[in-house]
Design a protein around this motif. Structure first.
Motif, PDB file in Angstrom:
ATOM      1  N   LEU A  32      85.121  -1.314 130.041  1.00  0.00           N
ATOM      2  CA  LEU A  32      85.396  -2.157 131.207  1.00  0.00           C
ATOM      3  C   LEU A  32      86.767  -1.824 131.760  1.00  0.00           C
ATOM      4  N   SER A  33      86.880  -1.800 133.077  1.00  0.00           N
ATOM      5  CA  SER A  33      88.186  -1.696 133.731  1.00  0.00           C
ATOM      6  C   SER A  33      88.673  -3.113 134.039  1.00  0.00           C
ATOM      7  N   VAL A  34      89.934  -3.227 134.388  1.00  0.00           N
ATOM      8  CA  VAL A  34      90.468  -4.541 134.781  1.00  0.00           C
ATOM      9  C   VAL A  34      89.726  -5.043 136.018  1.00  0.00           C
ATOM     10  N   SER A  35      89.413  -4.151 136.946  1.00  0.00           N
ATOM     11  CA  SER A  35      88.690  -4.560 138.152  1.00  0.00           C
ATOM     12  C   SER A  35      87.291  -5.070 137.813  1.00  0.00           C
ATOM     13  N   GLN A  36      86.599  -4.402 136.899  1.00  0.00           N
ATOM     14  CA  GLN A  36      85.270  -4.869 136.492  1.00  0.00           C
ATOM     15  C   GLN A  36      85.358  -6.214 135.776  1.00  0.00           C
ATOM     16  N   TYR A  37      86.345  -6.350 134.905  1.00  0.00           N
ATOM     17  CA  TYR A  37      86.578  -7.631 134.222  1.00  0.00           C
ATOM     18  C   TYR A  37      86.821  -8.732 135.255  1.00  0.00           C
ATOM     19  N   SER A  38      87.676  -8.449 136.238  1.00  0.00           N
ATOM     20  CA  SER A  38      87.984  -9.438 137.277  1.00  0.00           C
ATOM     21  C   SER A  38      86.742  -9.828 138.057  1.00  0.00           C
ATOM     22  N   LEU A  40      83.549  -9.699 136.951  1.00  0.00           N
ATOM     23  CA  LEU A  40      82.708 -10.533 136.086  1.00  0.00           C
ATOM     24  C   LEU A  40      83.291 -11.944 135.970  1.00  0.00           C
ATOM     25  N   HIS A  41      84.607 -12.028 135.830  1.00  0.00           N
ATOM     26  CA  HIS A  41      85.269 -13.325 135.717  1.00  0.00           C
ATOM     27  C   HIS A  41      85.076 -14.147 136.991  1.00  0.00           C
ATOM     28  N   SER A  42      85.189 -13.513 138.143  1.00  0.00           N
ATOM     29  CA  SER A  42      84.994 -14.212 139.418  1.00  0.00           C
ATOM     30  C   SER A  42      83.557 -14.700 139.568  1.00  0.00           C
ATOM     31  N   LEU A  43      82.608 -13.898 139.109  1.00  0.00           N
ATOM     32  CA  LEU A  43      81.201 -14.313 139.187  1.00  0.00           C
ATOM     33  C   LEU A  43      80.922 -15.497 138.269  1.00  0.00           C
ATOM     34  N   LEU A  44      81.585 -15.550 137.128  1.00  0.00           N
ATOM     35  CA  LEU A  44      81.426 -16.697 136.227  1.00  0.00           C
ATOM     36  C   LEU A  44      82.045 -17.942 136.847  1.00  0.00           C
ATOM     37  N   ARG A  45      83.243 -17.782 137.394  1.00  0.00           N
ATOM     38  CA  ARG A  45      84.000 -18.908 137.958  1.00  0.00           C
ATOM     39  C   ARG A  45      83.381 -19.436 139.247  1.00  0.00           C
ATOM     40  N   ASP A  46      82.804 -18.523 140.047  1.00  0.00           N
ATOM     41  CA  ASP A  46      82.295 -18.905 141.363  1.00  0.00           C
ATOM     42  C   ASP A  46      80.915 -18.295 141.593  1.00  0.00           C
ATOM     43  N   PRO A  47      79.891 -18.807 140.903  1.00  0.00           N
ATOM     44  CA  PRO A  47      78.541 -18.248 141.059  1.00  0.00           C
ATOM     45  C   PRO A  47      78.093 -18.295 142.522  1.00  0.00           C
ATOM     46  N   GLY A  48      77.444 -17.238 142.954  1.00  0.00           N
ATOM     47  CA  GLY A  48      76.951 -17.201 144.327  1.00  0.00           C
ATOM     48  C   GLY A  48      77.964 -16.681 145.325  1.00  0.00           C
ATOM     49  N   ILE A  49      79.132 -16.259 144.869  1.00  0.00           N
ATOM     50  CA  ILE A  49      80.154 -15.725 145.760  1.00  0.00           C
ATOM     51  C   ILE A  49      79.610 -14.467 146.443  1.00  0.00           C
ATOM     52  N   SER A  50      79.915 -14.306 147.713  1.00  0.00           N
ATOM     53  CA  SER A  50      79.436 -13.124 148.430  1.00  0.00           C
ATOM     54  C   SER A  50      80.233 -11.895 148.000  1.00  0.00           C
ATOM     55  N   ALA A  51      79.696 -10.720 148.289  1.00  0.00           N
ATOM     56  CA  ALA A  51      80.385  -9.477 147.938  1.00  0.00           C
ATOM     57  C   ALA A  51      81.732  -9.382 148.651  1.00  0.00           C
ATOM     58  N   GLU A  53      83.662 -11.937 149.595  1.00  0.00           N
ATOM     59  CA  GLU A  53      84.568 -12.876 148.932  1.00  0.00           C
ATOM     60  C   GLU A  53      84.988 -12.333 147.559  1.00  0.00           C
ATOM     61  N   LEU A  54      84.053 -11.689 146.894  1.00  0.00           N
ATOM     62  CA  LEU A  54      84.337 -11.091 145.595  1.00  0.00           C
ATOM     63  C   LEU A  54      85.382  -9.989 145.728  1.00  0.00           C
ATOM     64  N   ALA A  55      85.250  -9.182 146.768  1.00  0.00           N
ATOM     65  CA  ALA A  55      86.229  -8.115 147.022  1.00  0.00           C
ATOM     66  C   ALA A  55      87.618  -8.713 147.250  1.00  0.00           C
ATOM     67  N   ARG A  56      87.695  -9.760 148.061  1.00  0.00           N
ATOM     68  CA  ARG A  56      88.996 -10.400 148.315  1.00  0.00           C
ATOM     69  C   ARG A  56      89.578 -11.010 147.039  1.00  0.00           C
ATOM     70  N   ALA A  57      88.721 -11.655 146.243  1.00  0.00           N
ATOM     71  CA  ALA A  57      89.180 -12.324 145.026  1.00  0.00           C
ATOM     72  C   ALA A  57      89.702 -11.341 143.985  1.00  0.00           C
ATOM     73  N   THR A  58      89.226 -10.102 144.038  1.00  0.00           N
ATOM     74  CA  THR A  58      89.623  -9.101 143.047  1.00  0.00           C
ATOM     75  C   THR A  58      90.532  -8.024 143.627  1.00  0.00           C
ATOM     76  N   PHE A  59      91.018  -8.237 144.853  1.00  0.00           N
ATOM     77  CA  PHE A  59      91.962  -7.331 145.516  1.00  0.00           C
ATOM     78  C   PHE A  59      91.379  -5.927 145.698  1.00  0.00           C
ATOM     79  N   MET A  60      90.115  -5.869 146.089  1.00  0.00           N
ATOM     80  CA  MET A  60      89.435  -4.597 146.307  1.00  0.00           C
ATOM     81  C   MET A  60      88.924  -4.528 147.742  1.00  0.00           C
ATOM     82  N   THR A  61      88.607  -3.313 148.182  1.00  0.00           N
ATOM     83  CA  THR A  61      87.950  -3.167 149.480  1.00  0.00           C
ATOM     84  C   THR A  61      86.469  -3.498 149.307  1.00  0.00           C
TER      85      THR A  61
END
Length: 141
Positions: A32-38, A40-51, A53-61
């Motif tokens: 796992l990378s830190v980005s992948q961990y982040s 998975l963690h975001s999906l656990l914390r906020d089920p149903g988050i859009s891709a 929103e997930l990108a913003r929450a994990t500081f990714m494009t």
């Protein structure tokens, strides 16, 4: 700036860089990378988050998130519902395997954080959290 005043921004960046290096080392045995961990963690914390929103929450494009979600799908760590009639894919969710891996990863990340904070007294930790939140809110304003 006084020569005795610490350059707080630089110290925050240095701490963030070292934290990421140690997290990467701790997560590597789980593939796992830190980005992948982040993610998975975001999906656990906020089920149903859009891709997006997930990108913003994990500081990714959005593009990088799409690639990473595909990798996590292929590993069976996340699942997506079938596309709707309009062709839009529904948000990703953790699978049981993803939740199990995240739990193990969280234990390793917690050890890294405990090491980082080991020199702080409870009052120091409270002050640090308070101060960092003030900094974040000032920059958001």
């Amino acid at each position: 700036m006084s020569k005795h005043q610490p350059q707080v921004g630089y110290l925050i960046k240095q701490a963030q860089s070292l934290l990421r290096i140690h997290m990467e080392d701790a997560l590597r045995p789980m593939d796992l990378s830190v980005s992948q961990y982040s993610c998975l963690h975001s999906l656990l914390r906020d089920p149903g988050i859009s891709a997006a929103e997930l990108a913003r929450a994990t500081f990714m494009t959005r593009q990088s998130m799409g690639t990473m979600l595909q990798q996590l799908l292929e590993r069976g760590l996340v699942e997506r519902s079938k596309p709707s009639a309009g062709g839009r894919a529904l948000p990703a969710a953790l699978t049981e395997a993803g939740a199990t891996l995240l739990s193990a990863a969280q234990a390793e990340v917690d050890k890294v954080e405990q090491r980082m904070l080991s020199g702080l007294k409870p009052s120091d930790l409270e002050s640090l959290g308070y101060g960092l939140n003030l900094c974040i809110n000032a920059l958001r304003a």
